[in-house]
Design an enzyme around this catalytic site. Structure first.
Site, PDB file in Angstrom:
ATOM      1  N   THR A 271     114.063 -40.830 -23.391  1.00  0.00           N
ATOM      2  CA  THR A 271     114.529 -40.429 -24.733  1.00  0.00           C
ATOM      3  C   THR A 271     115.354 -39.509 -24.770  1.00  0.00           C
ATOM      4  OG1 THR A 271     113.621 -39.595 -26.794  1.00  0.00           O
ATOM      5  CG2 THR A 271     112.363 -38.874 -24.725  1.00  0.00           C
ATOM      6  N   GLU A 272     116.412 -39.358 -25.931  1.00  0.00           N
ATOM      7  CA  GLU A 272     117.269 -38.529 -26.098  1.00  0.00           C
ATOM      8  C   GLU A 272     116.985 -37.019 -25.967  1.00  0.00           C
ATOM      9  OE1 GLU A 272     116.584 -41.561 -27.543  1.00  0.00           O
ATOM     10  OE2 GLU A 272     118.390 -41.871 -29.238  1.00  0.00           O
ATOM     11  N   ASN A 273     115.993 -36.749 -26.580  1.00  0.00           N
ATOM     12  CA  ASN A 273     115.532 -35.528 -26.578  1.00  0.00           C
ATOM     13  C   ASN A 273     115.090 -34.831 -25.133  1.00  0.00           C
ATOM     14  OD1 ASN A 273     113.413 -37.101 -27.377  1.00  0.00           O
ATOM     15  ND2 ASN A 273     112.184 -35.240 -27.640  1.00  0.00           N
TER      16      ASN A 273
ATOM     17  N   SER B  46     120.731 -35.181 -20.777  1.00  0.00           N
ATOM     18  CA  SER B  46     120.546 -36.503 -21.375  1.00  0.00           C
ATOM     19  C   SER B  46     121.507 -37.571 -21.712  1.00  0.00           C
ATOM     20  CB  SER B  46     119.549 -36.182 -22.620  1.00  0.00           C
ATOM     21  OG  SER B  46     118.852 -37.259 -23.068  1.00  0.00           O
TER      22      SER B  46
END
Lengths: 238, 223
Positions: free
Chosen positions: B48-50, B90
């Site tokens: 996930t990007e975060n 990320s």
């Protein structure tokens, strides 16, 4: 020289009108609520600091944190990737009324621009946004047969950061996915202000576990029971 | 109107093509449903990007940790072996070619592989998030979508009319009617619902479907 501030009010006291303020967090995770609200309280009492440019992934949710800054009228411009949320009214109303400026930046480009700002790299090339509206007006170059867009560094006057543990030299750890943009922002601001859930003596964090080295941190204030933005919003809408 | 796959069935079909051991990013919303249909016995590691690799399912209500969320701001859990990292790392995973598969939704996909999925044009607040990054770098960029819009117009087109997310980036489209690969800037029909003829499918597709020697039947269980 001690980096420790006695209060959140003292920690944010140097922030002035028109500054660029990076604020850590992704949605509610990592939002430094107590630092933000100390700034809002000062603005409400004195009219300063106003006309701020705020850098964050989002543009506020509900009526706390960045959304409360926008409602208070102290934000002139948002630099973000996703100005939507479960309750984006604060930003949306001002944006549609032309009362707040938006610089929309793809999320990975936003992260890398901040990283570049902290690392002394004035520009870089990324495949992201090539051929889209976001790339209009930006230089394009070809490397190994693919097209890339030139993006510039992003720097700030101040970064507001929420950490889990800080030692008095400014070394930081974070809590789970509340880390997100904060280690990057800490490097890209002239003054990095940290609220930490726990403040420990030097040596209290294993050097192998330091995420942000203290050289990037200027002020630390202990906020031992910090509010969590998402938890606050859910309380309010119950 | 011919029978078509439900969203869950489209997600199921896309999940069957994710190989064992793949690092995968699922877009916010409909693409998140793909995780539900991972075939048994395959290991898939979700990004996930975060800043999380190897997150798991949502926790039970009341047990959420709101510092442990995915890009859609939903609470998640961690699998053993999960990792946290900052946003620059990320997106190094994203643009650096380290992800095997990214799955996104779409407003329009062009035969050239161009994708439009972030803006319906002027009049709204623009928001792009990580989509423009995700379409560059993953080894496969798959789209899951209804074959046509709510008004019945083709979503697979010669060229996109809406603002682009990326140029020449989509590799496969899983629709409510077909599975289509994008090869040499053309729509190559891989599978179609057995109840439809190629001509019927072509009639609801905005660009030419290239039909190779074999077109398999798109058969999906009730899910």
């Amino acid at each position: 020289m001690s980096k420790i501030s006695p209060s959140v009010e003292d920690a944010v006291s140097g922030i002035q009108d028109g500054m660029v303020v990076m604020i850590g967090g992704f949605g509610g995770a990592g939002a430094p609520i107590e630092l933000i609200h100390a700034l809002i309280d000062r603005y409400k009492a004195t009219g300063s600091p106003g006309s701020l440019t705020v850098v964050n992934n989002n543009a506020g949710n509900g009526a706390v944190g960045i959304a409360a800054m926008i409602y208070a009228g102290m934000v002139a411009k948002m630099v973000c990737s996703f100005p939507r949320s479960s309750d984006p009214k604060a930003f949306t109303e001002k944006y549609l009324a032309g009362e707040i400026e938006l610089e929309l930046v793809p999320q990975g480009t936003l992260a890398e621009r901040i990283r570049a700002g902290g690392a002394g790299i004035p520009a870089f090339y990324t495949p992201t946004s090539y051929g889209t509206q976001v790339a209009e007006g930006k230089p394009v170059a070809e490397f190994e047969g693919r097209h890339y867009v030139q993006e510039r560094w992003l720097k700030a006057d101040v970064a507001l950061i929420k950490a889990e543990v800080a030692d008095s030299k400014g070394n930081l750890t974070y809590h789970k996915a509340a880390r997100n943009f904060s280690p990057l922002m800490a490097t890209a601001a002239k003054t990095t202000i940290v609220q930490a859930r726990q403040l420990v003596d030097p040596g209290g964090i294993d050097p192998e576990h330091v995420i942000t080295p203290g050289i990037f941190v200027d002020r630390i204030v202990e906020v031992s029971d910090p509010k969590q933005e998402e938890a606050l919003l859910r309380e309010e809408t119950k | 109107m011919t029978a078509k796959l439900t969203n869950a069935q489209i997600a199921w079909r896309a999940a069957q093509d994710i190989p064992d051991g793949a690092y995968v990013n699922l877009g916010i919303g409909f693409p998140e449903m793909v995780a539900k249909f991972k075939p048994d016995g395959r290991e898939v590691i979700y990004h996930t990007e975060n800043g999380i690799l190897d997150f798991g399912e949502a926790p039970p209500a009341g047990e959420e940790d709101w510092d442990l969320i995915n890009a859609g701001k939903k609470a998640v859990t961690l699998n053993p072996g999960a990792a946290f990292f900052h946003h620059a790392d990320s997106f190094a995973m994203v643009r650096g070619g380290h992800l095997d598969v990214a799955i996104l939704g779409a407003y329009e996909v062009a035969e050239t592989g161009d994708l439009a999925n972030w803006s319906t044009g002027p009049g709204s607040v623009p928001a792009v998030g990580g989509a423009m990054d995700l379409v560059h770098g993953a080894k496969r960029v798959a789209v899951i979508t209804d074959h046509v819009t709510k008004k019945g117009e083709p979503k697979l087109v010669k060229s996109c009319s809406l603002p682009l997310t990326g140029v020449g980036c989509v590799t496969t489209v899983y629709t409510s009617l077909a599975v289509i690969d994008i090869v040499d800037r053309r729509f190559l029909l891989r599978e179609k619902l057995p109840s439809m003829s190629v001509e019927e499918l072509q009639a609801v597709t905005g660009a030419e479907l290239v039909v190779g020697d074999t077109v398999a039947d798109l058969i999906v269980p009730e899910v």
